[in-house]
Design a protein around this motif. Structure first.
Motif: not given
Ligand SMILES: Cc1cc2nc3c(=O)[nH]c(=O)nc-3n(C[C@H](O)[C@H](O)[C@H](O)COP(=O)(O)OP(=O)(O)OC[C@H]3O[C@@H](n4cnc5c(N)ncnc54)[C@H](O)[C@@H]3O)c2cc1C
Length: 419
Positions: A306-317
């Motif tokens: 039921k949840q959204y997954v937010l995939e994010m990019r930082t400088k490292e990972e």
């Protein structure tokens, strides 16, 4: 079919300014067509206590005609609260009050047709024909004042089934349920709208979220620069200077002055900082309740149960978090309105943008017979003040002068210390 000197599509601040300033021009007959039946100024963002970012003297009329009856000061006077307004001594006017001012102007003008959706504009035999869901009009002067559209980045998984109550744009915030109890809410974007929504969520008293994420790709939460000399870009001189600059210089100016338009007001930032302080050190809420995810670029959104997954990019990972509600506060952009479908191919372009003349008319095939003016769609030619309210009365005055063919409004330029 009704013939008119001008038709203006949209009765937001731009259309209303044109309506108010044209109302004192002898013999000028026009109509303003507005799709909504009940006026509200950005109703989805009328968060209680949200403030204006400009002086109330930069209202719909005052800067070009301080004697026009549709000024903010006259609104206060007619509504019998001038003394109280002065004593209340607000630093900035409340947005709800400004919305009420605009609504007062709209209901006082006798040429606004509400509940009227413009469906199509066509060019026929030297005329522009405007078809609404009710009537047809004909004119030689069309003013497009239908504003900007919210932008949502294309980060969604193809399979994502969007539930409009749990994933939406800031422009709809106040229309959605605010029962966030037990939920994680993620706010994307660190401009003024994102900041106001984050602040509202942290301070929500009942049915408050369990966890709030404020996600931004920038390296900090930056303040709107409204220092005195930078503010000169909202004076007429800068609009002229910008218009006459080369394409390369224009790009440079937009980047140099980005924080004069895109950032968060000092007042909102201070309130957020103080709220975080109270939450962490006085109320001693869980350290994980409010999270600032700075330097996080949202790459993908998909659903897992039921949840959204937010995939994010930082400088490292690459990082993943889950969220029940996602609110996009990712700005506004000019989009060519669908009612222009038939004639937009006749508009001359420079790459992605329409070519716009100094009087805000579009450079197009039939411009010797009919003028099409654009309000709030000319940042690329007229600069950063175009999407802002500061020069909207001046823009309306320039358009009116152009429609009638003489300078009814004179002295539209003002001294600037910089430009
Ligand atoms: C939440 C928020 C707060 C802001 N606060 C400030 C501020 O404090 N100071 C500042 O300088 N700027 C501010 N801005 C930026 C800008 O001044 C406003 O967006 C302003 O409302 C722009 O006015 P507009 O009339 O060009 O567009 P809009 O206000 O968007 O009005 C467009 C109108 O056109 C109508 N319309 C659209 N399509 C059709 C159609 N087909 N037929 C008929 N009608 C149609 C719409 O219903 C709407 O009423 C703010 C923006 C937002 C989003």
């Amino acid at each position: 079919m009704k013939d008119l000197d001008f038709i203006c599509i949209g009765a937001g601040p731009s259309g209303l300014s044109l309506g108010a300033l044209s109302s004192t021009v002898p013999g000028l007959k026009g109509k303003i067509l507005e799709r909504k039946s009940n006026f509200e100024w950005h109703g989805g963002m009328l968060i209680p206590d949200a403030k204006m970012q400009i002086s109330y003297l930069k209202d719909l009329v005052t800067l070009v005609d301080a004697t026009n009856p549709f000024s903010f000061v006259n609104y206060l006077s007619v509504n019998n609260r001038l003394y109280q307004f002065i004593t209340a001594n607000f630093g900035s006017v409340n947005r709800e009050e400004y919305s009420d001012y605009l609504s007062w102007v709209l209901s006082s003008l006798d040429n606004v047709e509400q509940d009227t959706l413009v469906r199509e504009v066509d060019y026929k035999n030297g005329w522009l024909e405007i078809e609404t869901d009710k009537e047809k009009y004909r004119t030689n002067n069309l003013v497009l004042s239908t504003g900007l559209s919210p932008v949502i980045p294309e980060v969604f998984d193809d399979q994502l089934k969007v539930d409009k109550n749990s994933l939406f744009s800031s422009s709809e915030y106040m229309y959605k349920s605010h029962d966030f109890s037990g939920k994680t809410v993620s706010v994307i974007g660190s401009g003024q709208s994102g900041a106001e929504i984050f602040l509202d969520l942290i301070n929500q008293k009942t049915n408050a979220p369990e966890k709030i994420n404020w996600i931004t790709e920038s390296d900090n939460i930056f303040q709107l620069d409204d220092s005195p000399f930078v503010n000169e870009i909202f004076n007429p001189g800068f609009a002229e200077y910008f218009y006459n600059s080369s394409e390369e210089e224009k790009k440079q100016l937009l980047s140099t002055y980005n924080f004069a338009n895109n950032g968060v007001s000092e007042q909102t930032l201070v309130e957020i900082y103080q709220s975080l302080y109270k939450e962490r050190y006085i109320k001693k809420e869980a350290k994980t309740r409010s999270n600032l995810l700075i330097g996080h670029t949202l790459k993908k959104v998909y659903k897992d149960n039921k949840q959204y997954v937010l995939e994010m990019r930082t400088k490292e990972e690459t990082k993943k978090i889950t969220s029940d509600v996602v609110i996009f506060c990712t700005g506004y952009k000019y989009k060519t309105p669908s009612y222009l479908e038939k004639i937009k191919c006749l508009f001359n372009r420079d790459k992605d943008n329409f070519l716009i003349n100094s009087d805000y008319s579009v450079n197009w095939k039939h411009q010797d017979e009919c003028s099409v003016y654009i309000q709030n769609g000319a940042i690329h030619t007229h600069g950063l003040s175009d999407p802002n309210l500061s020069l909207s009365s001046r823009r309306s005055a320039i358009i009116i002068n152009s429609i009638i063919g003489y300078d009814f409004y004179k002295d539209l330029n003002a001294h600037s210390f910089i430009f």
